[in-house]
Design a protein around this motif. Structure first.
Motif, short mmCIF file in Angstrom:
data_model
loop_
_atom_site.label_atom_id
_atom_site.label_comp_id
_atom_site.label_asym_id
_atom_site.label_seq_id
_atom_site.Cartn_x
_atom_site.Cartn_y
_atom_site.Cartn_z
N GLU A 299 -6.25 -6.32 -2.94
CA GLU A 299 -7.61 -6.83 -2.80
C GLU A 299 -7.59 -8.31 -2.41
O GLU A 299 -8.35 -8.75 -1.54
N ASP B 41 -2.98 -3.05 -6.88
CA ASP B 41 -4.38 -2.96 -6.42
C ASP B 41 -5.01 -4.35 -6.36
O ASP B 41 -5.72 -4.68 -5.40
N THR C 223 1.37 6.50 -7.07
CA THR C 223 0.41 7.57 -7.36
C THR C 223 1.13 8.91 -7.51
O THR C 223 0.87 9.67 -8.45
N ALA D 222 0.73 -0.17 -10.63
CA ALA D 222 -0.26 0.26 -9.64
C ALA D 222 -1.52 -0.60 -9.73
O ALA D 222 -2.07 -1.02 -8.70
N GLU D 223 -1.96 -0.88 -10.94
CA GLU D 223 -3.16 -1.72 -11.11
C GLU D 223 -2.90 -3.14 -10.61
O GLU D 223 -3.77 -3.75 -9.98
N ALA E 9 0.84 -1.21 0.00
CA ALA E 9 0.00 0.00 0.00
C ALA E 9 0.87 1.25 0.00
O ALA E 9 0.57 2.24 -0.68
N ARG F 17 2.12 1.65 -3.42
CA ARG F 17 1.03 2.16 -4.26
C ARG F 17 0.92 3.68 -4.11
O ARG F 17 0.72 4.40 -5.10
#
Length: 192
Positions: A178, A174, A132, A170-171, A125, A128
């Motif tokens: 999850e 993600d 961003t 990044a994707e 995280a 991530r």
């Protein structure tokens, strides 16, 4: 003499395509054109060492020494025909052939099982969040102007590529986050 290519060597040969330069001018252009995002110039000593190696290999040659009372003497380097040929060969190899470059992130992922899944999630995280910020920086670079005119797209292709890779990473993160949250990806930490 066989010369092992590197991004810095390619940058030096590529910049000398436009005409003779002294090492400080090469370093300045690498930074000014944003090529330091993809070419590790490091300290000036590594640039000078690379210039010496390129000269010893016959890919560049020393020309006149410039004298300016504001600066120390500066030797100007020229691209040789062999250098031009090698530069084109390297460029063709780099653009056509994917290569495993051993980046750190995949190496870190290969040992993620050493930490608990919750810790891995926290660390990913954080990564991530950094991605961003990096995407915003790259977006800003893509809209830069020089003297009121947009930078030509061909000069920003490496920035576009870096942004695409950053978005893809990044994707991917993600998705992993999850799976860690849902418990569909888990492990028991321990020695390998």
């Amino acid at each position: 003499m066989t010369f092992r290519r590197s991004p810095l060597a390619l940058a030096i040969l590529g910049l000398l395509e436009n005409g003779p330069l002294h090492p400080y001018g090469i370093q300045r252009l690498i930074k000014q054109w944003g090529k330091d995002q993809v070419v590790n110039v490091g300290q000036r000593t590594s640039l000078y060492r690379m210039i010496v190696r390129l000269e010893e290999s016959g890919l560049i040659t020393a020309g006149a020494t410039e004298r300016d009372e504001r600066y120390p003497e500066r030797t100007v380097y020229h691209l040789t025909e062999d250098g031009r040929t090698v530069c084109r060969e390297w460029l063709a190899e780099i653009l056509t052939t994917p290569r495993n470059e051993f980046p750190e992130f995949p190496a870190g992922l290969s040992f993620v099982m050493l930490v608990p899944p919750e810790t891995a999630g926290e660390l990913l995280a954080q990564r991530r969040d950094h991605l961003t910020k990096r995407m915003a920086e790259l977006d800003a670079e893509l809209t830069l102007e020089v003297e009121g005119a947009p930078i030509p797209r061909f000069a920003l292709l490496e920035t576009e590529y870096q942004r695409a890779v950053t978005v893809a990473e990044a994707e991917w993160i993600d998705g992993i986050l999850e799976e860690l949250r849902s418990g569909s990806l888990t492990w028991t930490p321990g020695p390998v």
